[in-house]
Enzyme design. Structure first.
Site, PDB file in Angstrom:
ATOM      1  N   ASP A  41       0.884  -1.166   0.000  1.00 25.05           N
ATOM      2  CA  ASP A  41       0.000   0.000   0.000  1.00 25.05           C
ATOM      3  C   ASP A  41       0.923   1.217   0.000  1.00 25.05           C
ATOM      4  O   ASP A  41       2.146   1.052  -0.014  1.00 25.05           O
ATOM      5  CB  ASP A  41      -0.962  -0.006   1.193  1.00 25.05           C
ATOM      6  CG  ASP A  41      -2.294   0.673   0.842  1.00 25.05           C
ATOM      7  OD1 ASP A  41      -3.306  -0.011   0.645  1.00 25.05           O
ATOM      8  OD2 ASP A  41      -2.312   1.921   0.723  1.00 25.05           O
ATOM      9  N   TYR A 167     -11.084   7.351 -15.144  1.00 26.02           N
ATOM     10  CA  TYR A 167     -11.136   5.985 -14.593  1.00 26.02           C
ATOM     11  C   TYR A 167     -11.531   4.977 -15.678  1.00 26.02           C
ATOM     12  O   TYR A 167     -10.923   3.901 -15.803  1.00 26.02           O
ATOM     13  CB  TYR A 167     -12.147   5.977 -13.440  1.00 26.02           C
ATOM     14  CG  TYR A 167     -12.293   4.679 -12.706  1.00 26.02           C
ATOM     15  CD1 TYR A 167     -11.334   4.252 -11.789  1.00 26.02           C
ATOM     16  CD2 TYR A 167     -13.421   3.874 -12.911  1.00 26.02           C
ATOM     17  CE1 TYR A 167     -11.496   3.058 -11.099  1.00 26.02           C
ATOM     18  CE2 TYR A 167     -13.588   2.685 -12.229  1.00 26.02           C
ATOM     19  CZ  TYR A 167     -12.620   2.278 -11.319  1.00 26.02           C
ATOM     20  OH  TYR A 167     -12.779   1.098 -10.636  1.00 26.02           O
ATOM     21  N   LYS A 171      -9.304   1.862 -17.024  1.00 23.51           N
ATOM     22  CA  LYS A 171      -9.784   0.484 -16.907  1.00 23.51           C
ATOM     23  C   LYS A 171      -9.884  -0.197 -18.275  1.00 23.51           C
ATOM     24  O   LYS A 171      -9.619  -1.404 -18.398  1.00 23.51           O
ATOM     25  CB  LYS A 171     -11.125   0.451 -16.167  1.00 23.51           C
ATOM     26  CG  LYS A 171     -11.009   0.828 -14.680  1.00 23.51           C
ATOM     27  CD  LYS A 171      -9.998  -0.045 -13.949  1.00 23.51           C
ATOM     28  CE  LYS A 171     -10.028   0.112 -12.436  1.00 23.51           C
ATOM     29  NZ  LYS A 171      -8.994  -0.686 -11.758  1.00 23.51           N
TER      30      LYS A 171
HETATM   31  P1  ADP Z   1     -10.917  -0.733  -3.525  1.00 21.21           P
HETATM   32  O1  ADP Z   1     -10.897  -1.649  -2.390  1.00 21.21           O
HETATM   33  O2  ADP Z   1     -12.248  -0.574  -4.190  1.00 21.21           O
HETATM   34  O3  ADP Z   1      -9.789  -0.991  -4.500  1.00 21.21           O
HETATM   35  P2  ADP Z   1     -10.101   1.246  -1.581  1.00 21.21           P
HETATM   36  O4  ADP Z   1     -10.063   2.753  -1.684  1.00 21.21           O
HETATM   37  O5  ADP Z   1     -10.894   0.631  -0.502  1.00 21.21           O
HETATM   38  O6  ADP Z   1     -10.648   0.751  -2.981  1.00 21.21           O
HETATM   39  O7  ADP Z   1      -8.611   0.662  -1.563  1.00 21.21           O
HETATM   40  C1  ADP Z   1      -7.634   1.041  -2.461  1.00 21.21           C
HETATM   41  C2  ADP Z   1      -6.273   0.883  -1.771  1.00 21.21           C
HETATM   42  O8  ADP Z   1      -5.244   1.245  -2.692  1.00 21.21           O
HETATM   43  C3  ADP Z   1      -6.133   1.791  -0.549  1.00 21.21           C
HETATM   44  O9  ADP Z   1      -5.641   1.047   0.555  1.00 21.21           O
HETATM   45  C4  ADP Z   1      -5.145   2.844  -1.014  1.00 21.21           C
HETATM   46  O10 ADP Z   1      -4.316   3.356   0.033  1.00 21.21           O
HETATM   47  C5  ADP Z   1      -4.323   2.079  -2.018  1.00 21.21           C
HETATM   48  N1  ADP Z   1      -3.652   2.940  -2.988  1.00 21.21           N
HETATM   49  C6  ADP Z   1      -4.143   4.059  -3.580  1.00 21.21           C
HETATM   50  N2  ADP Z   1      -3.224   4.592  -4.410  1.00 21.21           N
HETATM   51  C7  ADP Z   1      -2.133   3.800  -4.354  1.00 21.21           C
HETATM   52  C8  ADP Z   1      -0.854   3.822  -4.983  1.00 21.21           C
HETATM   53  N3  ADP Z   1      -0.536   4.772  -5.861  1.00 21.21           N
HETATM   54  N4  ADP Z   1       0.037   2.830  -4.668  1.00 21.21           N
HETATM   55  C9  ADP Z   1      -0.280   1.872  -3.786  1.00 21.21           C
HETATM   56  N5  ADP Z   1      -1.485   1.794  -3.170  1.00 21.21           N
HETATM   57  C10 ADP Z   1      -2.391   2.741  -3.434  1.00 21.21           C
END
Ligand code: ADP
Length: 260
Positions: A41, A167, A171
């Site tokens: 993450d 988006y 996708k």
């Molecule tokens: P979903 O579960 O629908 O994919 P969420 O917003 O619940 O959406 O989770 C997306 C995750 O991806 C979050 O934990 C967020 O911190 C992480 N995230 C967002 N941008 C990035 C990035 N550039 N690199 C790594 N992780 C990311």
């Protein structure tokens, strides 16, 4: 699907964006099936610690690599950590993403660039690194080696929802990237599939109605995660180059998001 049909015992998985939502559920489903899991993450957080605790609670080997998936160093670190800590990379699940929904006339350059970068470039970098690794491993072995790639696409890539030009474009690109990977890597034994999930997460909270009180939530991320574990398993040996739209039966609950 019973757990016995999906065994990932002895395999090593990478899951991006696993601090929350779908990524967390996917990491846990892979761990439950027996895989060691390297999660990613953006950086360390309570949410990431929570995911790691849940992975270890099901007895899995787990590691964390913080970093932005749209930066090449993150993809490199994920691949090397999985190999150094657990000896292999067998399963890659690209999931990390962000949304910046805006009507086209209000969409900034940054809104466009960020969403394209995190989703499409992020998927490209780790898919490419995994492809290089699997190709080399297959050549060394003189035989296919069964890498499994699961990418996260969306119906938005086909439908182009209002306010999601960025988006949807990302996708659509991920779908094409995945299909091309499936065709080009099949000779090395690699399978690549895309999922188009409808799941209740923080990213989709404006789109789906509230979860039903009590009982099973058909849009829970766990249902999507079960499909991912299946696609990563030997049970799905014949399945590659496919795009799976994962609906709950609650399609009618999908509302048009309010976007300015
Ligand atoms: P979903 O579960 O629908 O994919 P969420 O917003 O619940 O959406 O989770 C997306 C995750 O991806 C979050 O934990 C967020 O911190 C992480 N995230 C967002 N941008 C990035 C990035 N550039 N690199 C790594 N992780 C990311």
């Amino acid at each position: 699907m019973s757990e016995s049909e999906v065994s990932l015992e002895g395999l090593v998985a990478i899951v991006t964006g696993a601090g929350a939502g779908l990524g967390r559920s996917e990491a846990i489903a892979l761990a439950r099936a027996g895989a060691a899991v390297v999660i990613n993450d953006l950086g360390p957080s309570d949410a990431v610690d929570d995911t790691l605790d849940q992975l270890r609670a099901v007895g899995a080997d787990a590691a964390f690599v913080g970093g932005d998936v749209s930066e090449r160093v993150t993809a490199d670190a994920l691949m090397s950590t999985a190999q150094e800590r657990f000896g292999s990379v067998d399963i890659v699940v690209n999931n990390a993403g962000v949304v910046r929904d805006r009507m086209l006339f209000n969409m900034s350059d940054d809104d466009w660039d960020l969403v394209l970068k995190v989703h499409l470039r992020g998927h490209f970098l780790l898919s490419r690194n995994a492809a290089q690794y699997w190709r080399a491993k297959s050549k060394d072995a003189g035989a296919p080696i069964y890498g499994r790639l699961v990418n996260t696409s969306s119906e938005a890539g086909l439908l182009g929802p209002e306010g999601q030009a960025n988006y949807g474009a990302a996708k659509a690109g991920i779908t094409a990237l995945t299909l091309s990977a499936a065709r080009g890597l099949s000779r090395y034994g690699v399978r690549a599939n895309a999922i188009c999930p409808r799941a209740r997460t923080s990213m989709t909270e404006g789109v789906f109605g509230a979860a039903p009180d009590g009982g099973d939530d058909p849009l829970s991320p766990e249902h999507v995660a079960e499909l991912v574990a299946y696609l990563a398993s030997p049970a799905a040996a014949a399945i590659s180059g496919q795009v799976f739209v994962v609906y709950g039966p609650m399609v009618a609950l999908m509302a048009a998001p309010t976007v300015e």
